[in-house]
Design a protein around this motif. Structure first.
Motif, PDB file in Angstrom:
ATOM      1  N   ARG A   1       0.834  -1.198   0.000  1.00 53.50           N
ATOM      2  CA  ARG A   1       0.000   0.000   0.000  1.00 53.50           C
ATOM      3  C   ARG A   1       0.869   1.249   0.000  1.00 53.50           C
ATOM      4  NH1 ARG A   1      -3.808  -1.898   4.900  1.00 53.50           N
ATOM      5  NH2 ARG A   1      -1.748  -2.622   5.592  1.00 53.50           N
ATOM      6  N   ARG A   2       1.870   1.272   0.858  1.00 58.13           N
ATOM      7  CA  ARG A   2       2.716   2.466   0.961  1.00 58.13           C
ATOM      8  C   ARG A   2       3.702   2.551  -0.198  1.00 58.13           C
ATOM      9  NH1 ARG A   2       2.863   5.845   5.488  1.00 58.13           N
ATOM     10  NH2 ARG A   2       3.531   7.861   4.703  1.00 58.13           N
ATOM     11  N   THR A   3       4.112   1.397  -0.733  1.00 56.93           N
ATOM     12  CA  THR A   3       5.105   1.406  -1.799  1.00 56.93           C
ATOM     13  C   THR A   3       4.490   1.534  -3.189  1.00 56.93           C
ATOM     14  OG1 THR A   3       5.096  -1.018  -1.913  1.00 56.93           O
ATOM     15  CG2 THR A   3       6.699   0.010  -0.432  1.00 56.93           C
ATOM     16  N   THR A   4       3.210   1.210  -3.328  1.00 55.65           N
ATOM     17  CA  THR A   4       2.605   1.131  -4.663  1.00 55.65           C
ATOM     18  C   THR A   4       1.427   2.070  -4.863  1.00 55.65           C
ATOM     19  OG1 THR A   4       3.250  -1.199  -4.796  1.00 55.65           O
ATOM     20  CG2 THR A   4       1.560  -0.459  -6.336  1.00 55.65           C
ATOM     21  N   HIS A   5       0.643   2.312  -3.836  1.00 53.80           N
ATOM     22  CA  HIS A   5      -0.625   3.013  -4.019  1.00 53.80           C
ATOM     23  C   HIS A   5      -0.540   4.473  -3.600  1.00 53.80           C
ATOM     24  CE1 HIS A   5      -2.631  -0.673  -5.114  1.00 53.80           C
ATOM     25  NE2 HIS A   5      -2.029  -1.268  -4.123  1.00 53.80           N
ATOM     26  N   PRO A   6      -0.772   5.409  -4.537  1.00 51.73           N
ATOM     27  CA  PRO A   6      -0.611   6.836  -4.249  1.00 51.73           C
ATOM     28  C   PRO A   6      -1.468   7.345  -3.096  1.00 51.73           C
ATOM     29  CG  PRO A   6      -0.746   6.463  -6.616  1.00 51.73           C
ATOM     30  CD  PRO A   6      -1.071   5.155  -5.969  1.00 51.73           C
ATOM     31  N   ARG A   7      -2.602   6.717  -2.821  1.00 52.13           N
ATOM     32  CA  ARG A   7      -3.470   7.232  -1.764  1.00 52.13           C
ATOM     33  C   ARG A   7      -2.877   7.047  -0.366  1.00 52.13           C
ATOM     34  NH1 ARG A   7      -8.742   4.992  -4.980  1.00 52.13           N
ATOM     35  NH2 ARG A   7      -8.664   6.621  -6.575  1.00 52.13           N
ATOM     36  N   PHE A   8      -1.837   6.211  -0.278  1.00 52.82           N
ATOM     37  CA  PHE A   8      -1.167   5.984   0.994  1.00 52.82           C
ATOM     38  C   PHE A   8       0.150   6.755   1.097  1.00 52.82           C
ATOM     39  CE2 PHE A   8      -4.060   2.477   0.588  1.00 52.82           C
ATOM     40  CZ  PHE A   8      -4.454   2.169   1.881  1.00 52.82           C
ATOM     41  N   SER A   9       0.437   7.582   0.109  1.00 56.60           N
ATOM     42  CA  SER A   9       1.702   8.319   0.133  1.00 56.60           C
ATOM     43  C   SER A   9       1.701   9.325   1.274  1.00 56.60           C
ATOM     44  CB  SER A   9       1.926   9.039  -1.199  1.00 56.60           C
ATOM     45  OG  SER A   9       1.046  10.147  -1.311  1.00 56.60           O
ATOM     46  N   GLU A  10       2.865   9.812   1.603  1.00 60.42           N
ATOM     47  CA  GLU A  10       3.006  10.766   2.709  1.00 60.42           C
ATOM     48  C   GLU A  10       2.161  12.012   2.484  1.00 60.42           C
ATOM     49  OE1 GLU A  10       6.590  13.124   5.100  1.00 60.42           O
ATOM     50  OE2 GLU A  10       7.057  11.562   3.641  1.00 60.42           O
ATOM     51  N   ASP A  11       2.070  12.465   1.234  1.00 54.80           N
ATOM     52  CA  ASP A  11       1.300  13.673   0.935  1.00 54.80           C
ATOM     53  C   ASP A  11      -0.204  13.429   0.936  1.00 54.80           C
ATOM     54  OD1 ASP A  11       3.602  15.170   0.674  1.00 54.80           O
ATOM     55  OD2 ASP A  11       3.734  14.889  -1.499  1.00 54.80           O
ATOM     56  N   ASN A  12      -0.621  12.222   0.550  1.00 54.59           N
ATOM     57  CA  ASN A  12      -2.047  11.963   0.341  1.00 54.59           C
ATOM     58  C   ASN A  12      -2.753  11.313   1.524  1.00 54.59           C
ATOM     59  OD1 ASN A  12      -1.801  12.987  -2.234  1.00 54.59           O
ATOM     60  ND2 ASN A  12      -1.596  10.986  -3.215  1.00 54.59           N
ATOM     61  N   LEU A  13      -2.022  10.607   2.374  1.00 53.18           N
ATOM     62  CA  LEU A  13      -2.690   9.840   3.422  1.00 53.18           C
ATOM     63  C   LEU A  13      -3.479  10.748   4.370  1.00 53.18           C
ATOM     64  CD1 LEU A  13      -3.253   7.109   4.671  1.00 53.18           C
ATOM     65  CD2 LEU A  13      -1.171   7.364   6.043  1.00 53.18           C
ATOM     66  N   GLY A  14      -2.901  11.844   4.804  1.00 55.29           N
ATOM     67  CA  GLY A  14      -3.597  12.748   5.728  1.00 55.29           C
ATOM     68  C   GLY A  14      -4.914  13.261   5.162  1.00 55.29           C
ATOM     69  N   PRO A  15      -4.914  13.857   3.946  1.00 53.11           N
ATOM     70  CA  PRO A  15      -6.185  14.312   3.365  1.00 53.11           C
ATOM     71  C   PRO A  15      -7.198  13.180   3.173  1.00 53.11           C
ATOM     72  CG  PRO A  15      -4.330  15.315   2.225  1.00 53.11           C
ATOM     73  CD  PRO A  15      -3.755  14.299   3.149  1.00 53.11           C
ATOM     74  N   ASN A  16      -6.714  11.979   2.855  1.00 47.98           N
ATOM     75  CA  ASN A  16      -7.650  10.870   2.689  1.00 47.98           C
ATOM     76  C   ASN A  16      -8.255  10.437   4.018  1.00 47.98           C
ATOM     77  OD1 ASN A  16      -7.712  10.517  -0.114  1.00 47.98           O
ATOM     78  ND2 ASN A  16      -5.762   9.423  -0.086  1.00 47.98           N
ATOM     79  N   LEU A  17      -7.468  10.497   5.086  1.00 44.52           N
ATOM     80  CA  LEU A  17      -8.023  10.174   6.397  1.00 44.52           C
ATOM     81  C   LEU A  17      -9.066  11.209   6.819  1.00 44.52           C
ATOM     82  CD1 LEU A  17      -4.833   8.977   8.313  1.00 44.52           C
ATOM     83  CD2 LEU A  17      -6.680   7.582   7.363  1.00 44.52           C
ATOM     84  N   ASP A  18      -8.886  12.466   6.411  1.00 44.32           N
ATOM     85  CA  ASP A  18      -9.902  13.482   6.673  1.00 44.32           C
ATOM     86  C   ASP A  18     -11.219  13.114   5.991  1.00 44.32           C
ATOM     87  OD1 ASP A  18      -8.082  14.957   8.131  1.00 44.32           O
ATOM     88  OD2 ASP A  18      -7.584  16.314   6.468  1.00 44.32           O
ATOM     89  N   ARG A  19     -11.138  12.556   4.814  1.00 48.86           N
ATOM     90  CA  ARG A  19     -12.343  12.140   4.094  1.00 48.86           C
ATOM     91  C   ARG A  19     -12.972  10.900   4.730  1.00 48.86           C
ATOM     92  NH1 ARG A  19      -9.298  15.293   1.315  1.00 48.86           N
ATOM     93  NH2 ARG A  19      -9.973  16.387  -0.564  1.00 48.86           N
ATOM     94  N   VAL A  20     -12.127   9.985   5.180  1.00 51.17           N
ATOM     95  CA  VAL A  20     -12.644   8.798   5.870  1.00 51.17           C
ATOM     96  C   VAL A  20     -13.407   9.204   7.126  1.00 51.17           C
ATOM     97  CG1 VAL A  20     -11.988   6.682   7.094  1.00 51.17           C
ATOM     98  CG2 VAL A  20     -10.856   7.286   4.948  1.00 51.17           C
ATOM     99  N   ALA A  21     -13.031  10.307   7.745  1.00 49.75           N
ATOM    100  CA  ALA A  21     -13.699  10.762   8.968  1.00 49.75           C
ATOM    101  C   ALA A  21     -15.190  10.977   8.736  1.00 49.75           C
ATOM    102  CB  ALA A  21     -13.042  12.043   9.486  1.00 49.75           C
ATOM    103  N   ARG A  22     -15.565  11.344   7.517  1.00 47.46           N
ATOM    104  CA  ARG A  22     -16.995  11.527   7.221  1.00 47.46           C
ATOM    105  C   ARG A  22     -17.727  10.188   7.247  1.00 47.46           C
ATOM    106  NH1 ARG A  22     -16.023  15.224   1.827  1.00 47.46           N
ATOM    107  NH2 ARG A  22     -14.331  16.506   2.705  1.00 47.46           N
TER     108      ARG A  22
END
Length: 336
Positions: A233-254
């Motif tokens: 996930r961290r090595t292959t998938h952009p949604r888990f990258s250092e830049d993207n994970l935080g904003p995606n977790l904000d969306r998961v909060a909904r």
């Protein structure tokens, strides 16, 4: 538990409204040291799925380099007439490697099917997918060979895994395709533009893999989650990258908020959203643990209202699901 059966495609295949993906029983998803496969628990998970009304099981010849097919055949062989077995061919990985090659040549199709039948210990495969298109082989040649397997009684129904709308139409013109397996979830909506409409135009069912966005939609991943160096996930998938994970977790909060109001888990809400997308959409969450399986199946009974569906529909992720989306939208050459 009684789960209703529903048609997948227009050729007569009937499946439970949720499937079980069995990959993680044979291969670790994150760190082999911290979360190795527990085969005994995996077997109990498969057996529990049957008890809960799941009769649709998903594997592939590449999962565990054949181990997963062997395991599934051993556990489900005694109740073969009560289950639907789907497996895939065409992705090739050398032992220990993480990269893949693809082979869609007719001679490989036939050989791969025979090998899967041997590992499963069965005389036919219910749903046989091409795992990914081979960019060197016209899809018509690959599907033509797959159709010969149907005529020979070795396969009942045909599917593709990740295909463009054009590839779907070309394949379906050669032999009816019953199902497309593609990533689809609150966080993976790209197929809604062209691929899902093509499926509905052609009467092809959709089997939605990674319906929980590789764990993001479970709410279990936080900003403090540590991923191993080998976790794909961290090595292959952009949604888990250092830049993207935080904003995606904000969306998961909904999603977490809606789940809390409903007394459900975020995973159940995410799966319930998929169950509301149409009877031609069948999620295939993968798990190796009974407790997660039981929670996933319970999502079938969770009815979301219009406001909740609208709020969930606005939850869009940051980053593509793969760094190079041509991996899943690969086109094949024109037939000579």
């Amino acid at each position: 538990m009684e789960l209703p059966l529903r048609p997948l495609g227009g050729q007569g295949l009937l499946v439970s409204p949720q499937a079980l993906g069995t990959l993680s029983i044979s291969e670790f998803y994150g760190s082999e040291l911290t979360d190795p496969p527990d085969v005994d628990e995996g077997i109990r998970t498969i057996q529990r799925a049957v008890e809960l009304g799941i009769q649709f099981f998903d594997t592939a010849d590449i999962y565990g380099n054949g181990h997963n097919e062997e395991l599934l055949g051993r556990v489900l062989g005694p109740i073969r007439d009560r289950v639907v077995i789907a497996t895939k061919f065409g992705a090739i990985r050398e032992p220990g490697a993480t990269s893949h090659d693809f082979d869609g040549r007719p001679e490989y199709v036939r050989a791969a099917c025979e090998a899967s039948l041997r590992r499963l210990g069965m005389d036919h495969i219910d749903l046989y997918y091409q795992h990914r298109a081979d960019a060197r082989v016209p899809i018509e040649e690959t599907v033509g060979a797959m159709g010969e397997l149907v005529a020979a009684g070795k396969v009942r129904y045909l599917g593709l895994s990740e295909a463009s709308a054009d590839t779907l139409r070309r394949a379906h013109a050669v032999h009816p395709i019953s199902a497309l397996q593609s990533e689809y979830s609150l966080f993976s909506r790209d197929i809604e533009a062209q691929v899902l409409p093509a499926c509905r135009e052609l009467g092809i069912g959709l089997v939605a893999y990674s319906p929980l966005a590789r764990g993001l939609l479970t709410g279990a991943i936080t900003s403090g989650t540590t991923f191993s160096e080998t976790d794909w996930r961290r090595t292959t998938h952009p949604r888990f990258s250092e830049d993207n994970l935080g904003p995606n977790l904000d969306r998961v909060a909904r999603v977490v908020e809606i789940a809390a109001r409903r007394g459900a888990t975020p995973a159940q809400v995410a799966l319930a959203w998929l169950h509301h997308q149409g009877e031609d959409v069948v999620p295939v969450p993968g798990t190796k643990r009974r407790r997660y399986l039981e929670g996933n199946v319970a999502a079938w009974g969770l009815a979301l209202d219009a406001g909740e569906l609208a709020a969930l529909g606005a939850v869009l992720p940051v980053g593509d699901r793969y760094p190079d989306m041509s991996v899943v939208n690969r086109e094949t050459p024109a037939r000579a």
